[in-house]
Design a protein around this motif. Structure first.
Motif, PDB file in Angstrom:
ATOM      1  N   SER A  98      50.977  33.479  38.200  1.00 45.93           N
ATOM      2  CA  SER A  98      50.789  34.692  39.013  1.00 45.93           C
ATOM      3  C   SER A  98      51.664  35.838  38.518  1.00 45.93           C
ATOM      4  O   SER A  98      51.235  37.001  38.528  1.00 45.93           O
ATOM      5  CB  SER A  98      51.086  34.381  40.482  1.00 45.93           C
ATOM      6  N   GLY A 102      49.883  39.204  37.366  1.00 48.79           N
ATOM      7  CA  GLY A 102      50.237  40.501  37.939  1.00 48.79           C
ATOM      8  C   GLY A 102      50.681  41.491  36.882  1.00 48.79           C
ATOM      9  O   GLY A 102      50.299  42.673  36.923  1.00 48.79           O
ATOM     10  N   LEU A 150      45.328  37.978  39.711  1.00 50.14           N
ATOM     11  CA  LEU A 150      46.089  37.122  40.629  1.00 50.14           C
ATOM     12  C   LEU A 150      45.177  36.098  41.294  1.00 50.14           C
ATOM     13  O   LEU A 150      45.569  34.941  41.506  1.00 50.14           O
ATOM     14  CB  LEU A 150      46.781  37.980  41.689  1.00 50.14           C
ATOM     15  N   VAL A 212      48.172  35.162  46.760  1.00 50.45           N
ATOM     16  CA  VAL A 212      49.625  35.299  46.743  1.00 50.45           C
ATOM     17  C   VAL A 212      50.219  34.789  48.058  1.00 50.45           C
ATOM     18  O   VAL A 212      51.254  34.098  48.068  1.00 50.45           O
ATOM     19  CB  VAL A 212      50.035  36.769  46.494  1.00 50.45           C
TER      20      VAL A 212
END
Length: 440
Positions: A98, A102, A150, A212
């Motif tokens: 992640s 990002g 993500l 997330v």
């Protein structure tokens, strides 16, 4: 946490495979279905906005492809740790993926604010109006790139821990919201083409945020670990090179088909898009293979992984055979649904036998691709893709042009491309060198 982390039906059971493959299929289909809705909405604005959406959407598809590479690499690494009984380490792979997603998404979003115009003009050529509209759409839509990537990373680690329920809702919810927002923003709100881009960016951002939030809820350390990210980049590099070999082959095929005339390129577009649709369906089985094989090897069960590989290869072949039967039955009808031009239909009929033959071969290949990705044997897959492209598909495509062999030559090349991979994958499977056990 011990071996009970993977408790449930035996990993080789058809129910276990279906439990992973079917939700993955819905997730895979959600984005193309949204794009279809978007196309219908924008299409009523006129030809120019539709052309601009086609150009901008092509660029966004390439960004989504980066996400697919990230998701596949994360699934295998996460599944190994999950299979070894270390759920926290499996989720930690998602944390690092992640961070990578990002960062890449943010770089892409910022870079495209500058590059969208030149890129659109390169793709469109002399039509300045279409290029300007495409660039405007792209600058807004690409703001969702961090969320898009993500979400890909989130799909990867959740598949790795064999959680298919949350990705299903995290993808379907934002896409449904976007499908509802798109016509409202385009028409009543008066944003026109830009409204489509806003809806797209909002959906991608919401989807990324949900993944997330799921990561944060796992209560694992969230700090970046550069060493793990570097390892993921190496894995992603090999998958990316493999993908470039595919893209180069299919772009060459469409370029040569265009040189055979309008009817030929139209027929090729119809049949190749049908082929891509079946690939999408079979990819769900490959995703199940990544998660299950990675978990089995992480648990130290090489024999179970090999049994899984055989079963998944067989299932892939049976699914491909079913598609081949359906294609045979629909040979006289399906091309007529896409074109009323008799010349296009005639060209499509000429390559239809290749389309039928390739499906059971492809079914086995895609399943075994998933097996080796799950095993982390991506260097072999990278080398194989390059070899099959340079030694099979590309020479056949350009020989077809040189000797005026028509679409039949192109599709013979595609069949050779898949057949080379089938033989090499079966040899790799038989060698057992891919079945390396341990958490990674």
């Amino acid at each position: 946490m011990g071996a009970s982390a993977v408790a449930g039906p035996p990993v080789t059971s058809a129910r276990r495979i279906a439990g992973l493959a079917l939700p993955a299929l819905v997730v895979l289909a959600a984005e193309p279905l949204y794009v279809l809705v978007d196309t219908v909405v924008v299409g009523h604005l006129g030809g120019l906005p539709l052309a601009a959406l086609a150009v901008g959407g092509t660029v966004l598809t390439l960004i989504a492809w980066l996400g697919t590479v990230l998701a596949y690499g994360t699934t295998g690494r996460s599944a190994r740790r999950f299979g070894a009984g270390d759920r926290a380490a499996a989720v930690a792979e998602g944390v690092q993926a992640s961070w990578l997603a990002g960062a890449v998404g943010l770089i892409v979003a910022l870079a495209m604010q500058v590059a969208a115009g030149p890129l659109a003009r390169t793709l469109v050529g002399s039509d300045g109006e279409v290029a300007d509209a495409a660039a405007q759409w792209l600058r807004v839509a690409v703001l969702g790139a961090p969320g898009l990537l993500l979400a890909a990373a989130g799909n990867g680690w959740l598949r790795g821990i064999q959680d298919t329920r949350r990705p299903l809702w995290f993808v379907l919810g934002p896409n449904l919201l976007s499908a509802l927002l798109c016509p409202l923003l385009v028409y009543p709100a008066g944003l026109g083409l830009v409204g489509s881009a806003v809806a797209n960016a909002l959906a991608q951002t919401l989807g990324g945020g949900l993944f997330v939030a799921a990561l944060v809820a796992e209560r694992v350390a969230l700090r970046p670990r550069p060493q793990v990210i570097r390892q993921q980049l190496v894995l992603g590099r090999d998958l990316l090179i493999r993908g470039v070999a595919f893209q180069a082959s299919f772009l060459s095929a469409i370029a040569v088909a265009a040189r055979f005339g309008v009817a030929a390129v139209g027929a090729h577009q119809i049949v190749v898009q049908l082929w891509f649709f079946t690939v999408l369906l079979l990819d769900a089985l490959a995703i199940a293979a990544q998660a299950l094989v990675g978990a089995a090897l992480g648990a130290g069960d090489a024999a179970g992984a090999r049994a899984l590989a055989r079963r998944l290869g067989l299932l892939g072949g049976l699914c491909g055979l079913a598609f081949a039967v359906l294609s045979t039955v629909g040979a006289g009808l399906v091309p007529t649904l896409f074109s009323s031009d008799p010349q296009v239909r005639e060209q499509a009929a000429a390559i239809w036998p290749w389309f039928v033959v390739i499906q059971p071969i492809g079914g086995v290949v895609f399943a075994l691709d998933g097996v080796l990705i799950g095993a982390g044997d991506v260097r072999y897959l990278r080398n194989l893709a390059v070899l099959a492209a340079l030694g099979g598909f590309l020479p056949a495509v350009w020989l077809s042009y040189a000797f005026d062999l028509g679409l039949g030559g192109i599709w013979a090349g595609l069949t050779l491309f898949v057949a080379i991979r089938l033989v090499a994958l079966l040899l790799r499977l038989r060698s057992g060198r891919w079945a390396v056990t341990g958490p990674g």
